[in-house]
Design a protein around this motif. Structure first.
Motif, short mmCIF file in Angstrom:
data_model
loop_
_atom_site.label_atom_id
_atom_site.label_comp_id
_atom_site.label_asym_id
_atom_site.label_seq_id
_atom_site.Cartn_x
_atom_site.Cartn_y
_atom_site.Cartn_z
N THR A 199 1.29 4.08 -3.16
CA THR A 199 0.44 5.34 -3.18
C THR A 199 1.69 6.50 -3.03
O THR A 199 1.19 7.58 -3.56
N THR A 203 -5.42 1.46 -4.58
CA THR A 203 -4.16 0.82 -4.18
C THR A 203 -4.30 -0.06 -3.16
O THR A 203 -3.72 -1.27 -2.86
N TRP A 256 0.95 -1.34 0.12
CA TRP A 256 -0.08 0.02 0.00
C TRP A 256 1.01 1.20 0.15
O TRP A 256 0.70 2.21 -0.62
N ASN A 293 -6.30 7.09 -5.73
CA ASN A 293 -5.06 6.17 -5.65
C ASN A 293 -4.77 5.67 -4.30
O ASN A 293 -4.39 4.49 -4.16
N VAL A 294 -5.01 6.21 -3.15
CA VAL A 294 -5.04 5.59 -1.65
C VAL A 294 -5.83 4.29 -1.63
O VAL A 294 -5.74 3.34 -0.93
N GLN A 304 -5.23 11.81 -5.78
CA GLN A 304 -4.24 10.94 -4.87
C GLN A 304 -5.07 10.20 -3.88
O GLN A 304 -4.78 8.93 -3.34
#
Length: 425
Positions: free
Chosen positions: A271, A416, A267, A412-413, A409
């Motif tokens: 990220t 992922t 993770w 993305n967090v 973002q």
């Protein structure tokens, strides 16, 4: 690249600059492989005592002088080869840019600041901005600023650290996650930016920075699309600023959610946008998480060359068609003329170090080339700062790119975490 070069890609300046960068970047590599190794100076220090015992020493001063002499000669050769550039301006201006960059490298070497993941490029950009906005720069200094030259030489040197053989060592799961994250996050960031009416250049830089590997991806994308250096500096600032809270918060969030060390590492590596912050966050999460986070981040980094190549093809095929009828597509010849040749230099360096140069030789030269790569990037961002006004960076128009970056973002967090959980649990 100059406005003139962008408007007419058939000009001598545009073509000569592209190939000059490739020649100079590969020349630096060839010289290094043949024994001209420029040792990396020491910039790390913790307090005033270690500053004088480690950095401000005669031995280290000679190492710094060696890097200065090498980059000075390369910059002068580049200026001489590029039509329309003043060798006299570079002769006078480069030492000033190097001096400001040296100050940035020394500040970035402080342990406290390094622990906060404040990279050298943010200091060189900040110092350049301060000088450029507080003082009126003489014409000879302004005309000596060669941001494109510095950035693209650094990018070619970056190719020496992207070793294809290491992709196998990174592990199949790391590569699968990297592909899934890069593709899904890039397209989501692209979509969000378009919905928020962010301009095309910023959209490409934001999408690459969020999805691939932060600073390096933004720089490579800017080079591939011949982007505005002011927009690049803005994206870099977003990447570095957001990396700090992510680095500090995500390891504890992973612990609170009860994630395994492997999932946590995957993770973090997928990220957080800068390698330094990934290492710092992985260290906070534990040894196994650190190992997995490094593997995953490296897996994303090795996709940089492929991504830059794809972005170059897309951009040259669809944009800047000033001399082509809007109803038709550029020919292969036009695409070749517009294609940023530094990408070929990057790939050549990567292939050379992956399949031709022996591992022993790679170990011998990689420290020197890595240091020179970082120096060229820092010189470029000092130059960007010197030619940028604060009003260009902080205005109402920059809110939409910031919102796009933060939304991407956040996606993305989340995505992922889902991918890492199913692959690494």
């Amino acid at each position: 690249m100059s406005t003139v070069a962008l408007a007419n890609p058939k000009t001598k300046f545009s073509l000569t600059e592209d190939w000059t960068v490739v020649v100079l970047g590969l020349l630096s590599i060839v010289l290094s492989l043949n024994g001209l190794i420029i040792p990396a100076p020491v910039f790390g220090w913790t307090d005033a005592s270690s500053l004088f015992s480690n950095v401000f020493t005669a031995k280290n001063g000679l190492l710094i002088a060696g890097q200065f002499a090498f980059t000075y000669v390369i910059a002068l050769i580049g200026t001489g080869l590029i039509a329309g550039k003043s060798v006299r301006a570079t002769l006078l201006g480069f030492p000033v840019v190097f001096g400001l960059t040296l100050l940035a490298l020394i500040l970035a070497g402080n342990k406290t600041l390094k622990d906060l993941n404040l990279e050298a490029v943010i200091f060189s950009l900040g110092i350049g901005l301060a000088v450029g906005n507080l003082f009126r720069l003489p014409d000879w200094l302004r005309s000596s600023l060669s941001t494109e030259l510095f950035v693209k030489i650094g990018l070619i040197l970056l190719g020496t650290s992207v070793i294809f053989g290491d992709i196998l060592k990174a592990g199949s799961l790391g590569l699968i996650q990297a592909l899934a994250v890069v593709i899904s996050v890039w397209y989501f960031a692209f979509w969000v930016s378009k919905r928020l009416k962010v301009d095309d250049e910023l959209t490409m830089m934001l999408a690459s920075a969020v999805s691939i590997c932060g600073v390096s991806a933004a720089i490579a994308t800017s080079g591939a699309i011949q982007g505005d250096s002011k927009k690049l500096s803005y994206v870099i600032s977003l990447v570095l600023i957001t990396a700090i809270p992510m680095m500090l918060v995500m390891p504890y969030a992973a612990h609170a959610m009860g994630l395994s060390p492997a999932v946590t590492g995957a993770w973090l590596g997928g990220t957080i946008d800068t390698s330094g912050a990934v290492v710092a966050a992985g260290t906070l999460a534990g040894e196994e998480a650190l190992k997995i986070s490094t593997i995953v981040k490296f897996s994303q980094n090795v996709l940089l060359g492929v991504a830059a190549f794809a972005i170059s093809i897309y951009w040259t095929y669809t944009k800047n068609q000033t001399e082509v009828a809007q109803t038709s597509k550029p020919t292969l010849g036009v695409i070749w003329e517009r294609f940023p040749k530094f990408v070929l230099g990057f790939l050549a360096a990567s292939l050379l170090f992956s399949f031709v140069v022996s591992p022993a030789t790679v170990d011998t030269v990689k420290g020197s080339l890595k240091s020179l790569q970082g120096l060229w990037f820092a010189l470029a961002f000092t130059s960007i700062g010197l030619e940028t006004r604060f009003s260009d960076l902080f205005n109402a128009d920059n809110r939409r790119p910031m919102y796009a970056f933060l939304i991407a973002q956040t996606f993305n967090v989340v995505i992922t975490l889902v991918i890492a959980y199913f692959l690494f649990r």
